[in-house]
Scaffold this motif. Structure first.
Motif, short mmCIF file in Angstrom:
data_model
loop_
_atom_site.label_atom_id
_atom_site.label_comp_id
_atom_site.label_asym_id
_atom_site.label_seq_id
_atom_site.Cartn_x
_atom_site.Cartn_y
_atom_site.Cartn_z
N GLU A 163 -3.86 -0.37 1.40
CA GLU A 163 -4.07 -1.62 1.90
C GLU A 163 -5.32 -1.80 1.36
O GLU A 163 -5.72 -3.12 0.73
CB GLU A 163 -3.71 -2.08 3.23
N THR A 164 -6.18 -1.10 1.63
CA THR A 164 -7.78 -1.05 1.29
C THR A 164 -7.97 -1.50 -0.14
O THR A 164 -8.46 -2.20 -0.59
CB THR A 164 -8.54 -0.29 2.01
N GLU A 165 -7.35 -0.49 -0.86
CA GLU A 165 -7.51 -0.39 -2.29
C GLU A 165 -6.79 -1.45 -2.77
O GLU A 165 -7.41 -2.21 -3.86
CB GLU A 165 -6.65 0.88 -2.71
N TYR A 166 -5.78 -1.99 -2.47
CA TYR A 166 -5.06 -2.94 -2.80
C TYR A 166 -5.85 -4.40 -2.92
O TYR A 166 -5.94 -5.02 -3.78
CB TYR A 166 -3.53 -3.63 -2.12
N LYS A 167 -6.55 -4.35 -1.59
CA LYS A 167 -7.40 -5.78 -1.53
C LYS A 167 -8.72 -5.69 -2.19
O LYS A 167 -9.09 -6.71 -2.62
CB LYS A 167 -7.89 -5.88 -0.09
N ILE A 168 -9.11 -4.45 -2.46
CA ILE A 168 -10.30 -4.53 -3.47
C ILE A 168 -10.00 -4.81 -4.94
O ILE A 168 -10.58 -5.66 -5.29
CB ILE A 168 -11.00 -2.99 -3.60
#
Length: 240
Positions: A163-168
């Protein structure tokens, strides 16, 4: 709507009980595992967040995280008694989304838990109504990204992002050629006030993201460093 489910993986029974009491008081359903082996038996699609101690008997928290990441993008919040940057980096490289160093305040834990769950629900669409048309896909050359949920493709092959990679990636790709400082990225993605220690966290997530979207992560084409300023997405022809 049922309560969100949090799996707490911690071998210290006192810490585990304290976290359970705290989270239950906030309305969450809490599952407990004193070891990595038990955690891997308990993980399933109903779990919305994993709070994972790095130092566990038997299978380490790092190995547990790696195993979870083979089948799930559920957010993982590491707990660690170690404060060295290398330990935090190892946890994030294994697929963790965030970390807290012991001792931590309960207020800080709750803030991190709520931030991770909020992002997971909004961008994954779990247990919440989607706020963006599910047919909206942003295309930038070989990369496609859904604007409402964690789905990313390269050359039509699905990329498995946390989720963090996606949001970045979503932040950068929506504003191609714009340079984002680590300050900008942290407050936009983590939705918390920036601190200097966040720099290494962002660097690790960018490194992980590059391994998934770049042909050659050592010579990135998409996510560029702008030395002394931050990061930017090098746009190809971009359409909706």
């Amino acid at each position: 709507m049922g309560s969100q489910v949090i799996l707490v993986v911690e071998d210290d029974s006192d810490i585990r009980e304290g976290i359970r009491i705290l989270l239950s008081g906030e309305g969450y359903t809490v599952l407990e595992a004193p070891s990595g082996e038990e955690a891997l038996e308990m993980i399933n699609d109903a779990v919305d967040l994993v709070i994972l101690d790095i130092m566990l008997p038997g299978i380490s928290g790092i190995k547990v995280c790696e195993e979870i990441r083979k089948t799930s993008t559920v957010p993982i919040l590491f707990l660690t008694a170690k404060s060295q940057e290398s330990d935090k980096t190892i946890g994030l490289m294994a697929g963790g989304d965030d970390y807290l160093s012991k001792p931590f305040s309960y207020a800080e834990l709750i803030a991190r838990v709520k931030a991770q769950l909020r992002r997971y629900c909004v961008y994954r669409g779990k247990k919440q109504a989607l706020s963006i048309d599910t047919d909206r896909i942003l295309t930038s050359g070989r990369i496609k990204i859904a604007l409402d949920r964690n789905e990313v493709w390269k050359d039509d092959a699905t990329l498995d992002l946390t989720e963090t990679e996606y949001k970045i990636l979503l932040l950068l790709i929506q504003y191609p050629q714009r340079t984002f400082s680590t300050h900008n990225i942290y407050e936009s993605v983590w939705e918390e006030p920036y601190t200097y220690s966040a720099n290494s966290t962002i660097m690790v997530h960018i490194r992980k993201l590059r391994t998934k979207i770049e042909d050659d992560p050592q010579n990135p084409v998409y996510i560029k460093n702008v030395w002394g300023k931050g990061y930017r997405y090098e746009a190809e022809k971009t359409t909706l």
